[in-house]
Write an enzyme that holds these catalytic residues in place. Structure first.
Site, PDB file in Angstrom:
ATOM      1  N   LYS A   1       4.341 -14.951  -2.789  1.00  0.00           N
ATOM      2  CA  LYS A   1       3.258 -14.377  -2.054  1.00  0.00           C
ATOM      3  C   LYS A   1       2.081 -15.193  -1.942  1.00  0.00           C
ATOM      4  O   LYS A   1       1.329 -15.253  -1.174  1.00  0.00           O
ATOM      5  CB  LYS A   1       3.100 -12.870  -2.349  1.00  0.00           C
TER       6      LYS A   1
ATOM      7  N   GLU B   1      -2.498  -4.864   3.834  1.00  0.00           N
ATOM      8  CA  GLU B   1      -1.695  -3.646   3.469  1.00  0.00           C
ATOM      9  C   GLU B   1      -0.826  -4.111   2.169  1.00  0.00           C
ATOM     10  O   GLU B   1      -0.435  -5.169   2.002  1.00  0.00           O
ATOM     11  CB  GLU B   1      -0.852  -3.408   4.611  1.00  0.00           C
TER      12      GLU B   1
ATOM     13  N   SER C   1      12.505 -15.560  -5.420  1.00  0.00           N
ATOM     14  CA  SER C   1      11.235 -15.264  -4.960  1.00  0.00           C
ATOM     15  C   SER C   1      10.216 -14.850  -5.872  1.00  0.00           C
ATOM     16  O   SER C   1       9.000 -14.976  -5.593  1.00  0.00           O
ATOM     17  CB  SER C   1      11.453 -14.265  -3.844  1.00  0.00           C
TER      18      SER C   1
HETATM   19  C1  LIG Z   1       7.323  -9.185  -1.430  1.00  0.00           C
HETATM   20  C2  LIG Z   1       8.630  -9.944  -2.182  1.00  0.00           C
HETATM   21  C3  LIG Z   1       9.855  -9.934  -1.536  1.00  0.00           C
HETATM   22  C4  LIG Z   1       9.991  -9.491  -0.051  1.00  0.00           C
HETATM   23  O1  LIG Z   1       9.278 -10.088   0.953  1.00  0.00           O
HETATM   24  P1  LIG Z   1       9.772 -11.366   1.932  1.00  0.00           P
HETATM   25  O2  LIG Z   1       8.759 -11.238   3.087  1.00  0.00           O
HETATM   26  O3  LIG Z   1      10.939 -10.776   2.385  1.00  0.00           O
HETATM   27  O4  LIG Z   1      10.085 -12.461   1.178  1.00  0.00           O
HETATM   28  C5  LIG Z   1      10.921 -10.577  -2.085  1.00  0.00           C
HETATM   29  N1  LIG Z   1      10.840 -11.133  -3.443  1.00  0.00           N
HETATM   30  C6  LIG Z   1       9.585 -10.658  -4.361  1.00  0.00           C
HETATM   31  C7  LIG Z   1       9.543 -11.164  -5.462  1.00  0.00           C
HETATM   32  C8  LIG Z   1       8.425  -9.936  -3.529  1.00  0.00           C
HETATM   33  O5  LIG Z   1       7.471  -9.928  -4.241  1.00  0.00           O
END
Ligand SMILES: *Cc1c(COP(=O)(O)O)cnc(C)c1O
Length: 409
Positions: free
Chosen positions: A86, A108, A377
């Site tokens: 993010k 948001e 992620s």
């Molecule tokens: C917010 C988040 C996601 C989901 O968001 P995407 O827009 O689909 O990438 C996935 N993994 C983590 C660790 C997150 O914080």
């Protein structure tokens, strides 16, 4: 993206009249930034000094041996500032806000991760910051609310509707309409009205650019498959862009299967049959909705994948069969998480663990000379309350009870 913001049949910009000028300004600033190599250089420099980029591509040697198939590599977005991809999006948008000369940002947030990331960005750039969050999420995500407030953001609990993410999005749009001149809305994922899906994906493409270079350096050629979890779709778009159109690299998006695709308790839009085309929150995509267009209740062990819509860019790629979609259940996610922690000493976020599930199913079927990449992620430390609860850890439960007693004294 075409001139109206569509990707095939999907996307667009369904916005109130009063926001048209703001969107025009945003589109122009974004187009200028994309054309200007100095902007991307400034972005790379910022991410290198503030968010540990480039993030490593880790060879998971023990998992590879365990499954006996393809070499498993993990792209470490968990090592970003605030622990997830993010940061890539919010810092990029922060640079744009500076360019546009605005002084206030709003966002948001569902689980609070995007809110925390936006609050760090606002603190660093000296912007005023307001974060909208469903009242239910405010109660569930106290630690994130705490950090946002400590970094100087105002968190506003939204009391409408189901008091979760979609209600927070609606409220953020209401704020934007009232404060168009001073304010930029930092959208959290590759969804919403154009240019957000493409713009957010562009900032996230830093993941794929790095991964492409790294896998060539380490493995000497392209990987067979790339796996990423899909909530709104931004981390998936980020890594996929490094490999799209490269023959023989298969791209796999993994959605939240919750309690199973037939349970009615999941958040799978493109895998399974529960989503239908619709227009909401400013864009056209596949939504989990009923016949009247009312959004359905979704479920996932991971708060970040629990969303009714999905990136219009991914829907288009799915229709063109350029991305395959799968889903992972809560139970499978806990198992993959357990294995990854024990074998590699790495703690994936619950969201990321969805991608690990599908990779673990397919790795054994591939040859030892092939490579696959899992996009991690984010990091799982943030999920300690959920993970400890799901593992039913008795000493953790006792710790929580004792802590509560301490406050009662
Ligand atoms: C917010 C988040 C996601 C989901 O968001 P995407 O827009 O689909 O990438 C996935 N993994 C983590 C660790 C997150 O914080």
């Amino acid at each position: 993206m075409d001139t109206k913001g569509y990707f095939g049949n999907w996307g667009g910009a369904f916005i109130p009249e009063i926001l048209h000028e703001t969107f025009e300004q945003l589109k122009i600033s974004y187009a200028e930034a994309r054309k200007d190599p100095a902007f991307w250089q400034e972005y790379l420099q910022l991410m290198g000094s503030y968010s540990c980029r480039p993030t490593p591509l880790t060879y998971a040697e023990n998992l590879t041996k365990h499954f006996g198939g393809a070499k498993i590599f993990i792209k470490r977005e968990d090592l970003n500032h605030t622990g997830a991809h993010k940061a890539n999006n919010v810092m990029g948008q922060g640079l744009l806000v500076k360019k546009m000369g605005k002084k206030r940002v709003i966002a948001e947030t569902g689980a609070g991760q995007h809110g925390v990331a936006t609050a760090t960005m606002a603190a660093k750039f000296g912007f005023e910051c307001t974060v909208y969050m469903g009242e239910v999420d405010v109660q569930r995500q106290r630690p994130n609310v705490f950090w946002m407030e400590k970094m100087g953001a105002t968190v506003i609990p939204v009391k409408d509707g189901s008091r979760t993410l979609k209600d927070a999005i609606n409220e953020a749009f209401r704020d934007w309409v009232t404060n168009v001149d001073s304010t930029h809305y930092v959208f959290g994922t590759a969804c919403g009205p154009a240019p957000f899906p493409e713009m957010v994906s562009w900032f996230q493409s830093i993941i794929g650019q790095e991964a492409h270079k790294q896998i060539l350096e380490i493995h000497g050629r392209m990987p067979a498959k790339i796996y990423a979890c899909v909530g709104g779709g931004s981390n998936a778009m980020g890594i996929f862009q490094g490999f799209l159109g490269k023959d023989n690299v298969e791209l796999i998006g993994v959605e939240a299967g919750g309690k199973g695709l037939h349970s009615g308790q999941h958040a799978s839009r493109l895998c399974g049959n529960d989503a239908t085309p619709g227009i909401a929150q400013g864009y056209k995509t596949m939504f989990l909705q009923n016949d009247e267009g009312q959004m359905l209740e979704t479920h996932s062990v991971s708060a970040g994948l629990d969303y009714v819509g999905v990136s219009p860019i991914l829907v288009d790629l799915w229709e063109q069969k350029k991305v395959r979609f799968e889903s992972a259940t809560d139970a499978e996610v806990m198992e993959a998480l357990d294995l990854t922690m024990k074998m590699e000493g790495i703690i994936p976020a619950l969201e990321s663990a969805h991608a690990f599930v599908q990779a673990f199913k397919e790795a054994p079927k591939l040859g030892k000379d092939e490579a696959i990449i899992i996009n991690q992620s984010g990091r799982g430390d943030k999920d300690i309350f959920t993970i400890a609860h799901a593992f039913d850890d008795p000493s953790w439960k006792q710790f929580i009870i004792d802590r509560a007693k301490e406050y009662d004294k």
